[in-house]
Design an enzyme around this catalytic site. Sequence first.
Site, PDB file in Angstrom:
ATOM      1  N   HIS A 153       0.933  -1.287   0.102  1.00  0.00           N
ATOM      2  CA  HIS A 153       0.022   0.070  -0.026  1.00  0.00           C
ATOM      3  C   HIS A 153       1.020   1.246  -0.034  1.00  0.00           C
ATOM      4  CE1 HIS A 153      -3.186   2.778   1.142  1.00  0.00           C
ATOM      5  NE2 HIS A 153      -3.855   1.807   0.740  1.00  0.00           N
ATOM      6  N   ASP A 156      -7.867  -5.338  -0.462  1.00  0.00           N
ATOM      7  CA  ASP A 156      -8.245  -6.282  -1.668  1.00  0.00           C
ATOM      8  C   ASP A 156      -7.809  -7.664  -1.518  1.00  0.00           C
ATOM      9  OD1 ASP A 156      -7.445  -3.214  -3.143  1.00  0.00           O
ATOM     10  OD2 ASP A 156      -9.338  -4.122  -3.110  1.00  0.00           O
TER      11      ASP A 156
HETATM   12  C1  SDX Z   1      -6.209   0.282  -2.909  1.00  0.00           C
HETATM   13  O1  SDX Z   1      -4.294   4.730  -2.108  1.00  0.00           O
HETATM   14  C2  SDX Z   1      -5.208   4.037  -1.299  1.00  0.00           C
HETATM   15  O2  SDX Z   1      -5.925   4.191  -0.118  1.00  0.00           O
HETATM   16  C3  SDX Z   1      -5.758   2.872  -2.094  1.00  0.00           C
HETATM   17  C4  SDX Z   1      -6.978   2.044  -1.525  1.00  0.00           C
HETATM   18  C5  SDX Z   1      -8.173   2.603  -1.094  1.00  0.00           C
HETATM   19  O3  SDX Z   1      -8.843   2.240  -0.427  1.00  0.00           O
HETATM   20  O4  SDX Z   1      -8.347   3.680  -2.011  1.00  0.00           O
HETATM   21  O5  SDX Z   1      -6.420   1.537  -0.153  1.00  0.00           O
HETATM   22  C6  SDX Z   1      -7.258   0.503  -2.507  1.00  0.00           C
HETATM   23  O6  SDX Z   1      -5.730   0.630  -4.177  1.00  0.00           O
HETATM   24  C7  SDX Z   1      -5.406  -0.947  -2.104  1.00  0.00           C
HETATM   25  C8  SDX Z   1      -3.966  -1.274  -3.271  1.00  0.00           C
HETATM   26  C9  SDX Z   1      -4.424  -2.392  -3.951  1.00  0.00           C
HETATM   27  N1  SDX Z   1      -3.458  -2.656  -5.077  1.00  0.00           N
HETATM   28  C10 SDX Z   1      -2.772  -3.784  -4.972  1.00  0.00           C
HETATM   29  O7  SDX Z   1      -2.881  -4.703  -3.993  1.00  0.00           O
HETATM   30  C11 SDX Z   1      -1.902  -4.209  -6.058  1.00  0.00           C
HETATM   31  C12 SDX Z   1      -0.580  -4.729  -5.344  1.00  0.00           C
HETATM   32  N2  SDX Z   1       0.093  -3.838  -4.863  1.00  0.00           N
HETATM   33  C13 SDX Z   1       1.097  -2.815  -5.357  1.00  0.00           C
HETATM   34  O8  SDX Z   1       0.763  -2.501  -6.776  1.00  0.00           O
HETATM   35  C14 SDX Z   1       1.637  -1.812  -4.602  1.00  0.00           C
HETATM   36  O9  SDX Z   1       1.908  -2.322  -3.291  1.00  0.00           O
HETATM   37  C15 SDX Z   1       0.859  -0.740  -4.504  1.00  0.00           C
HETATM   38  C16 SDX Z   1       0.660   0.090  -5.843  1.00  0.00           C
HETATM   39  C17 SDX Z   1      -0.194  -0.478  -3.832  1.00  0.00           C
HETATM   40  C18 SDX Z   1       1.984   0.258  -3.833  1.00  0.00           C
HETATM   41  O10 SDX Z   1       3.232   0.420  -4.526  1.00  0.00           O
HETATM   42  P1  SDX Z   1       4.366   1.160  -4.305  1.00  0.00           P
HETATM   43  O11 SDX Z   1       4.004   2.457  -3.777  1.00  0.00           O
HETATM   44  O12 SDX Z   1       5.415   0.789  -5.000  1.00  0.00           O
HETATM   45  O13 SDX Z   1       4.684   0.189  -2.937  1.00  0.00           O
HETATM   46  P2  SDX Z   1       6.201   0.421  -2.061  1.00  0.00           P
HETATM   47  O14 SDX Z   1       6.545   1.718  -2.541  1.00  0.00           O
HETATM   48  O15 SDX Z   1       5.697   0.510  -0.760  1.00  0.00           O
HETATM   49  O16 SDX Z   1       6.917  -0.586  -2.719  1.00  0.00           O
HETATM   50  C19 SDX Z   1       8.301  -0.939  -2.136  1.00  0.00           C
HETATM   51  C20 SDX Z   1       8.825  -2.131  -2.644  1.00  0.00           C
HETATM   52  C21 SDX Z   1       8.817  -1.977  -4.147  1.00  0.00           C
HETATM   53  O17 SDX Z   1      10.073  -2.847  -4.549  1.00  0.00           O
HETATM   54  P3  SDX Z   1      11.661  -2.181  -4.596  1.00  0.00           P
HETATM   55  O18 SDX Z   1      11.741  -1.088  -5.639  1.00  0.00           O
HETATM   56  O19 SDX Z   1      11.875  -1.754  -3.192  1.00  0.00           O
HETATM   57  O20 SDX Z   1      12.306  -3.502  -4.877  1.00  0.00           O
HETATM   58  O21 SDX Z   1       7.720  -3.347  -2.675  1.00  0.00           O
HETATM   59  C22 SDX Z   1       7.536  -3.841  -3.817  1.00  0.00           C
HETATM   60  C23 SDX Z   1       7.784  -2.574  -4.798  1.00  0.00           C
HETATM   61  O22 SDX Z   1       7.995  -3.071  -6.217  1.00  0.00           O
HETATM   62  N3  SDX Z   1       5.981  -4.148  -3.819  1.00  0.00           N
HETATM   63  C24 SDX Z   1       5.487  -5.208  -4.296  1.00  0.00           C
HETATM   64  C25 SDX Z   1       4.358  -5.259  -4.116  1.00  0.00           C
HETATM   65  N4  SDX Z   1       3.965  -3.802  -3.816  1.00  0.00           N
HETATM   66  C26 SDX Z   1       5.182  -3.381  -3.564  1.00  0.00           C
HETATM   67  N5  SDX Z   1       6.179  -6.600  -4.566  1.00  0.00           N
HETATM   68  C27 SDX Z   1       5.435  -7.598  -4.732  1.00  0.00           C
HETATM   69  N6  SDX Z   1       4.086  -7.440  -4.488  1.00  0.00           N
HETATM   70  C28 SDX Z   1       3.438  -6.230  -4.172  1.00  0.00           C
HETATM   71  N7  SDX Z   1       2.043  -6.412  -3.975  1.00  0.00           N
END
Ligand code: SDX
Length: 396
Positions: A273, A331
Amino acid sequence: QTGMFTYDPGFLSTASCQSTITYIDGDKGELLYRGYPIEQLATQCDFLETCHLLLYGELPDAKGKEEFTRRVTMHTMVNEQMQFFLRGFRRDAHPMAVMTGLVGALSAFYHDSTDINNPEHREISAIRLIAKMPTLVAMAYKYAMGQPYIYPKNSLSYTGNFMRMMFATPCEEYEPNDVLVRAMDRIFILHADHEQNASTSTVRLCGSSGTNPFAAIAAGVACLWGPAHGGANEAALNMLHDIQRNGGVEKIGEFIKQVKDKNSGTKLMGFGHRVYKNYDPRAKLMQETCREVLAELGLENDPLFKLAMALEKIALEDEYFVSRKLYPNVDFYSGIVQRAIGIPVSLFTAIFALARTVGWIAQLNEMISDPEYKIGRPRQLYDGSTRRDVRPIAQR
Ligand code: SDX
């Protein structure tokens, strides 16, 4: 890093506005709607009480709830012409494509509630949108199923009415199961608002131009559709199905390995998130709701729920996820609950949009009611060509 500047690609995550509606503490995993913990609202209130709270800042007393419910109930039907919008879609159109069209189309019918700068118009458009979203989502579902639409039955509760419009047919009435109706209502509460997420920021920016409320909410529907946002519940369930098909719990290790391989582009959908760097409180409540619904249906051994629990356990102990503070979000379990209730996976994000409509409206109205508000106009860090002159084509 862009030459002379360094900037965070997510620089929009800087404070974009001031608000009194929803508070999130991402480190603590805390979520408050107008100061009330989501855990208390999800277990002690229903969705219409939560709508009243988000819109007006207070939970209603018994009389206030009765009046609010009456006002919403009086607007559950949509103009009969709306059916012709649906007929323009293929039956297999994604429900979010249909919802983006239908919600925007509402602005063609309600000229007494389209002036976003008129407080009375804002009030009636809010009631209309909250009232009509269940009807529109159910119509999108019936259209996809090739079944006739079921009209709202206003003697039912808000969520009971929605479930009946979804599952009744002219041949058979829908026998409401209170546990399932309560679970659906709780899913609406858990999705109702969430501070300045992508779709809410979209609604604020769109509404700041003075466009009508229906168009601004349609923009929010379009943004929510994305798999990184509201589309994640659909993607999370499809991910669980894929793992199940490829060996289930025994093969989780291989899947986790794939997720860790950056080149695979595989994400653990329903995890991570932008704000929560701790367990999303909604995910905990969703997991509890999942248990209740599966127990009610005698599906305690549902393989997908067991798989999700095993996946969560492994991820929460794995350094890759722990070091990145990746926890289940709203989710991760919502798809399993909705599937058990009978909601098709393609409709999950439309259900999210139904529930989030009240949050979008509350946030939009908060912005528009501020006499200081102006049209949103984010700036940029320009890193393109410096000034240069056009040369004749023969010299290019
Ligand atoms: C919602 O904003 C909100 O409030 C949204 C929401 C709402 O109620 O409106 O809460 C609803 O959208 C929830 C999120 C739903 N999306 C997903 O579940 C999709 C999977 N999640 C990812 O796409 C991701 O976690 C995000 C988009 C939600 C956040 O992405 P970020 O900002 O890149 O996360 P981060 O900066 O904390 O990531 C840090 C690291 C990165 O790797 P490195 O570059 O450090 O190597 O963690 C990795 C990211 O690539 N990472 C994941 C991951 N989420 C982040 N790796 C694997 N699986 C994941 N799900």
